[in-house]
Design an enzyme around this catalytic site. Structure first.
Site, short mmCIF file in Angstrom:
data_model
loop_
_atom_site.label_atom_id
_atom_site.label_comp_id
_atom_site.label_asym_id
_atom_site.label_seq_id
_atom_site.Cartn_x
_atom_site.Cartn_y
_atom_site.Cartn_z
CE LYS A 192 24.79 54.39 32.89
NZ LYS A 192 26.14 54.40 32.19
CD GLU A 267 27.92 40.00 40.04
OE1 GLU A 267 28.71 39.11 39.69
OE2 GLU A 267 26.77 40.11 39.58
CB CYS A 301 33.50 40.88 38.20
SG CYS A 301 31.96 40.06 37.79
CD GLU A 399 37.84 43.39 39.44
OE1 GLU A 399 37.06 42.48 39.15
OE2 GLU A 399 37.47 44.51 39.85
#
Length: 504
Positions: A192, A267, A301, A399
């Site tokens: 997906k 992750e 990331c 982040e």
């Protein structure tokens, strides 16, 4: 503060053509049962470039059923490793043959520079080729020293049906870091991709069918996290979920999977430190720092968004970083000179701008950038550098997922390590030093899963990737990646006639 190297998007570029895609379920092209579709507007140009089905939970269950049947009754898990290897290697060859098409789709949908996208697709072919080679070398173990009348066997078996959920920033790479390892282990897959960037994932499944991957082994469903991703996590017919994305969503999916004791690989987010010692090659370090924070417009990331520099060389290093920031071409993703492309959406660009404003309000010194760019055709943000940042500021902790560098200083290796580890994340880290012992001793103390010495955002299929702390669970790539998608069965074999437990 103005950046002078913006390349305006060319909205008349003939490559700006919309494409329509179907899902791939059980080897066939399928639309959503509702007939609904999702339209993708190119973030770099503001023009429609893609359209794919908006899957419902029922559509996803069809794909899960196809993967379940392919695993329980189909030939793929029962093939020899050599047979699977040959087919997977053909996928890598087809990726190479279609690099330009795939790179264009990726560039348009994500907004990344076309030259970057081209390099990523080439790397993905290598990922598939490596996994293909390892697929025929997977092994268990034997124990011949547990007694003369006993033999121990450890069998490696595929975990089953795997639901893989990938984000919008590197759709082809992140799928290629997982799909070859899962099907190479003998699993079947429902992938997906993000609802924003689904085109190349669909093309990957189509190429896999051409290469000879049997129907039902590699399925792709398109749609939103709820219901599509939610259904993958909840359905008991799915044996494992592999998710790449934000820590918030990863924690949510992990909680759902825990209800049925479903295996999870995660992750998640990162806030990668780049530690620069005074003895570093500052020219090389400056180039690496700029690349580390501006790569994919910072939407990465493993972005090196925290610069931790030894105090004595801060000014010299920042001068070099600022010079690159002024001159690096950013803007139109389809221009071959571009090095920094578009932000994924208007909303995300506004979120990044909010962090910049918060950093200034908290007292950090803005050295360059700090503004949206362009005139409306696409979403762009200037390369941005802060100094005098404190560890408690949001621009040092969170982040940001944008081209924003936060600079902190240190005076000793112990202080550098403490700053590096003073984060809830632990996905990546870099150390820059010409003293190899210092570099290695430092990186050994940093709690992060993907690390570099005198480089950043480098990669090879042989080395594992994954996170510490809130950056995730499990490992991908290398030989370790196959363990993620394997079960290990211990078998005790008794030779001869065993001793009796009961005698009359």
């Amino acid at each position: 503060m103005t950046i002078a190297t913006f390349i305006p998007p060319n909205i008349k570029d003939p490559r700006l053509v919309g494409r329509s895609y179907d899902m791939v379920i059980n080897g066939k092209h399928e639309i959503a049962g509702s007939g609904k579709v999702i339209e993708r507007i190119a973030p770099g140009h503001g023009i429609a470039v893609g359209e794919w089905p908006d899957a419902s939970a029922d559509d996803v269950r069809l794909a899960i059923s196809a993967a379940r049947v392919a695993f329980d009754k189909g030939p793929w898990p029962r093939m020899s490793g050599a047979e699977r290897s040959r087919i997977m290697y053909r996928v890598s060859q087809l990726i190479v043959a279609n690099v330009e098409e795939l790179a264009l789709i990726e560039s348009l949908e994500v907004g990344k520079p076309i030259s970057q996208a081209r390099g990523e697709i080439d790397f993905c072919a290598d990922l598939w080729a490596y996994a293909a080679g390892q697929a025929r070398a997977l092994e268990g173990n034997s124990h011949n020293n547990i007694g003369e009348d006993r033999l121990g066997l450890v069998l490696r078996e595929p975990v089953g049906v795997v639901g893989i959920i990938t984000p919008w920033n590197f759709p082809f790479i992140i799928a290629s870091e997982r799909v070859p390892w899962s099907i190479g282990a003998g699993c079947t897959v429902v992938l997906k991709p993000s609802e924003l960037t689904s085109g190349t994932s669909i093309r990957m499944a189509e190429l896999a069918l051409v290469a000879g991957v049997p129907p039902g082994v590699f399925n792709v469903v398109t749609g939103y996290g709820d219901p599509a991703g939610q259904t993958l996590a909840e359905d008991p017919a799915v044996d494992m979920i592999a998710f790449t994305g934000s820590s918030r969503v990863g924690i949510h999916l992990g909680a759902i999977a825990a209800r049925s004791v479903k295996r999870v690989g995660l992750e998640l987010g990162g806030k990668g430190p780049q530690i620069v010692f005074a003895d570093a090659d500052l020219e090389a370090a400056a180039d690496g720092i700029a690349y580390g924070v501006y790569h994919n417009a910072g939407q990465c990331c493993i972005s090196g968004s925290r610069l931790l520099v030894e105090e004595s060389v801060r000014d010299e290093l920042l001068a070099r970083v600022l010079d690159i920031s002024r001159r690096v071409p950013f803007g139109d993703p389809l221009n071959e000179k571009t090095r920094i492309g578009a932000m994924i959406s208007k909303g995300h660009a506004e979120k990044v701008d909010g962090y910049v404003k918060a950093g200034k309000a908290a007292g950090a010194e803005l050295l360059i950038g700090g503004n949206p760019a362009g005139s409306g055709d696409g979403h762009y943000y200037e390369p941005t550098v802060f100094q005098n940042v404190r560890p408690d500021m949001s621009i040092a902790k969170d982040e940001i997922f944008g081209p924003v560098l936060s600079t902190l200083t240190f005076r000793s290796a112990d202080e550098a390590v403490a700053l590096a580890n003073g984060s809830e994340y632990g996905l990546s880290a870099s150390v820059w030093s010409t003293n190899l012992e210092n570099a290695l001793q430092t990186i050994r103390r940093v709690r992060a899963g993907r690390c570099w010495v005198n480089s950043v955002i480098d990669g090879t299929p042989e080395l594992p990737i994954g996170g510490y702390k809130k950056s995730g669970l499990g490992r991908e790539l290398g030989r370790y990646g196959f363990d993620e998608y394997s079960q290990f069965k211990g078998i005790h074999v008794t030779l001869g006639r065993p001793g009796r437990w009961f005698t009359s």
